[in-house]
Enzyme design. Structure first.
Site, PDB file in Angstrom:
ATOM      1  N   ASP A 114      15.592  -3.248 -20.703  1.00 31.01           N
ATOM      2  CA  ASP A 114      15.915  -2.070 -19.965  1.00 31.01           C
ATOM      3  C   ASP A 114      15.777  -2.229 -18.408  1.00 31.01           C
ATOM      4  OD1 ASP A 114      16.318  -0.401 -22.070  1.00 31.01           O
ATOM      5  OD2 ASP A 114      14.566   0.640 -21.840  1.00 31.01           O
ATOM      6  N   LYS A 136      20.229   1.308 -18.373  1.00 28.33           N
ATOM      7  CA  LYS A 136      21.254   2.617 -18.161  1.00 28.33           C
ATOM      8  C   LYS A 136      20.655   2.991 -16.605  1.00 28.33           C
ATOM      9  CE  LYS A 136      20.635   4.542 -22.280  1.00 28.33           C
ATOM     10  NZ  LYS A 136      20.276   3.630 -23.157  1.00 28.33           N
ATOM     11  N   MET A 246      10.869  11.158 -15.155  1.00 22.71           N
ATOM     12  CA  MET A 246      12.343  11.319 -14.510  1.00 22.71           C
ATOM     13  C   MET A 246      12.204  12.532 -13.721  1.00 22.71           C
ATOM     14  SD  MET A 246      13.958  10.373 -18.423  1.00 22.71           S
ATOM     15  CE  MET A 246      12.870  11.245 -19.250  1.00 22.71           C
TER      16      MET A 246
HETATM   17  C1  LIG Z   1      13.554   6.684 -19.326  1.00 25.51           C
HETATM   18  S1  LIG Z   1      11.727   7.349 -18.968  1.00 25.51           S
HETATM   19  C2  LIG Z   1      10.921   5.556 -19.808  1.00 25.51           C
HETATM   20  C3  LIG Z   1       9.605   5.951 -20.000  1.00 25.51           C
HETATM   21  C4  LIG Z   1       8.725   4.974 -20.344  1.00 25.51           C
HETATM   22  N1  LIG Z   1       9.279   4.765 -21.944  1.00 25.51           N
HETATM   23  C5  LIG Z   1       7.108   5.021 -20.610  1.00 25.51           C
HETATM   24  O1  LIG Z   1       6.821   5.346 -21.578  1.00 25.51           O
HETATM   25  O2  LIG Z   1       6.847   4.913 -19.683  1.00 25.51           O
HETATM   26  C6  LIG Z   1      11.838   6.480 -17.390  1.00 25.51           C
HETATM   27  C7  LIG Z   1      10.679   7.178 -16.332  1.00 25.51           C
HETATM   28  O3  LIG Z   1       9.414   6.818 -16.568  1.00 25.51           O
HETATM   29  C8  LIG Z   1       8.869   6.899 -15.451  1.00 25.51           C
HETATM   30  N2  LIG Z   1       8.359   5.685 -14.928  1.00 25.51           N
HETATM   31  C9  LIG Z   1       8.578   4.477 -15.697  1.00 25.51           C
HETATM   32  N3  LIG Z   1       7.793   3.492 -15.020  1.00 25.51           N
HETATM   33  C10 LIG Z   1       7.279   3.993 -13.889  1.00 25.51           C
HETATM   34  C11 LIG Z   1       6.519   3.516 -12.906  1.00 25.51           C
HETATM   35  N4  LIG Z   1       6.050   2.215 -12.908  1.00 25.51           N
HETATM   36  N5  LIG Z   1       5.853   4.298 -12.068  1.00 25.51           N
HETATM   37  C12 LIG Z   1       6.047   5.584 -12.166  1.00 25.51           C
HETATM   38  N6  LIG Z   1       7.185   6.153 -13.109  1.00 25.51           N
HETATM   39  C13 LIG Z   1       7.285   5.434 -13.926  1.00 25.51           C
HETATM   40  C14 LIG Z   1       9.581   7.610 -14.415  1.00 25.51           C
HETATM   41  O4  LIG Z   1       9.558   8.904 -14.514  1.00 25.51           O
HETATM   42  C15 LIG Z   1      10.904   7.200 -14.857  1.00 25.51           C
HETATM   43  O5  LIG Z   1      12.177   8.058 -14.459  1.00 25.51           O
END
Ligand SMILES: C[S@@+](CC[C@H](N)C(=O)[O-])C[C@H]1O[C@@H](n2cnc3c(N)ncnc32)[C@H](O)[C@@H]1O
Length: 329
Positions: A114, A136, A246
């Site tokens: 991803d 995406k 998100m």
């Molecule tokens: C599609 S979701 C995937 C979440 C992922 N599977 C998880 O368990 O962290 C993507 C969202 O995860 C959050 N996210 C992922 N990595 C992040 C990071 N390093 N810092 C803050 N938010 C993060 C944000 O809200 C982002 O929009």
């Protein structure tokens, strides 16, 4: 049953056989779904040599570890069946990758990843591994979910060791469940390697305990993307910590809905962007002010919104110098 077999073996055969059985059972359990790909003769070969010697010496834990690493090598060296590992890459800091995730990435023939998987994590893959960026964008660009599922199936059918690498945990807003179902439907062997989700890592990195005795006894993880999907009354009425992933695009709506359904405007809130990476950025404000504060600070995805009394602890528990903005809470 296992106990009875063990008793029988102890009574009739040399002790090492019973111990070997225990070592094998423990390795079998730790292998999870991947164990179905190992043939009986491969088990037999792996149980000999060093594993048997360590078992004889009573070093059962070491013997299990050795057996596990032999079996994993067997598994990944086997050219006849592909295996797809749905692997959580954690929130960004490569040191938050699990040991199992690291092993899978290093052994992969193909890495399908991803957008949010960090370059440092991808660097653990072999230079010979095929790489597919199927990220995406927030606005839906890039590969479709169907394309990704087809790619995983194609690669596995070529007998490859495929690592599907996702940010955080594959089953937390990662569509890992959909990919697992597609693989199951296609009869492709797969396993899930959980990862550290940003839902918990981002608050932690910002010094926000999502539960805290006397302040918060529950945590709810919600999407900030599909705001029409929620029962806002129920969400607002939980007294614990709320974590929205998100969340950036709909920050105003989320905060307005929570306030409209009873959360105080003065409730502490925090936005944590790029948590656990060198770009980490924390904004603290009240629930009523966090959307404006985030906008003024130029916050963009990826970020999580944390709402609840423990968000106020960030001011005291976050690593020094990590707050770019702190509005009175
Ligand atoms: C599609 S979701 C995937 C979440 C992922 N599977 C998880 O368990 O962290 C993507 C969202 O995860 C959050 N996210 C992922 N990595 C992040 C990071 N390093 N810092 C803050 N938010 C993060 C944000 O809200 C982002 O929009």
């Amino acid at each position: 049953m296992a106990r009875r077999v063990r008793e029988h073996l102890d009574a009739t055969l040399p002790r090492v056989w019973g111990d070997l059985l225990e070592v094998a059972a423990s390795a079998r359990e730790q292998l999870g779904q991947a164990r179905t790909l190992i043939e009986p003769d491969q088990w037999q070969a792996a149980l000999g040599g060093e594993v048997e010697r360590l078992t004889e010496n009573g070093q059962l834990e070491h013997a299990t570890e050795r057996l596990l690493s032999k079996l994993e090598r067997t598994l990944f060296d086997s050219p006849k069946t592909g295996l797809v590992s749905l692997v959580g890459a954690g929130p960004g800091d490569p040191e938050l990758l699990t040991l199992k995730a690291l092993r899978r990435v290093q052994a992969a023939d193909a890495v399908v990843h991803d957008r949010l998987v960090s370059a440092e994590v991808l660097a653990f893959a072999s230079p010979h591994a095929e790489r597919y960026d199927v990220g995406k964008s927030a606005h839906g660009g890039g590969s479709t979910q169907r394309d990704i599922e087809r790619l995983l199936i194609d690669l596995a059918c070529q007998g490859k060791r495929v690592v599907r690498l996702k940010g955080g945990d594959p089953f937390v807003f990662g569509r890992g469940g959909e990919e697992a179902l597609a693989l199951a439907r296609a009869g492709i062997p797969f396993e899930v390697v959980p990862g550290v989700s940003a839902a918990l890592a981002a608050p932690a990195a910002a010094g926000i305990p999502v539960t805290h005795r006397g302040l918060s006894s529950s945590v709810t993880i919600a999407t900030g993307h599909d705001t029409s999907a929620h029962d806002w009354h129920a969400l607002a009425q939980t007294s614990g910590t709320l974590v929205f992933m998100m969340a950036v695009e709909h920050l105003d709506t989320i905060c307005a809905q929570l306030i409209g359904h009873g959360r105080p405007t003065s409730e502490p809130a925090a936005i944590v962007q790029w948590a656990t990476t060198s770009k980490q950025h924390i904004v603290l404000a009240s629930l009523g002010g966090i959307a404006t504060a985030a906008r003024e600070a130029g916050i963009e995805a990826p970020a999580v919104l944390v709402v609840g009394p423990t968000a106020a602890l960030s001011g005291r528990l976050a690593p020094e110098g990590t707050h770019a903005e702190a509005v009175a809470v």
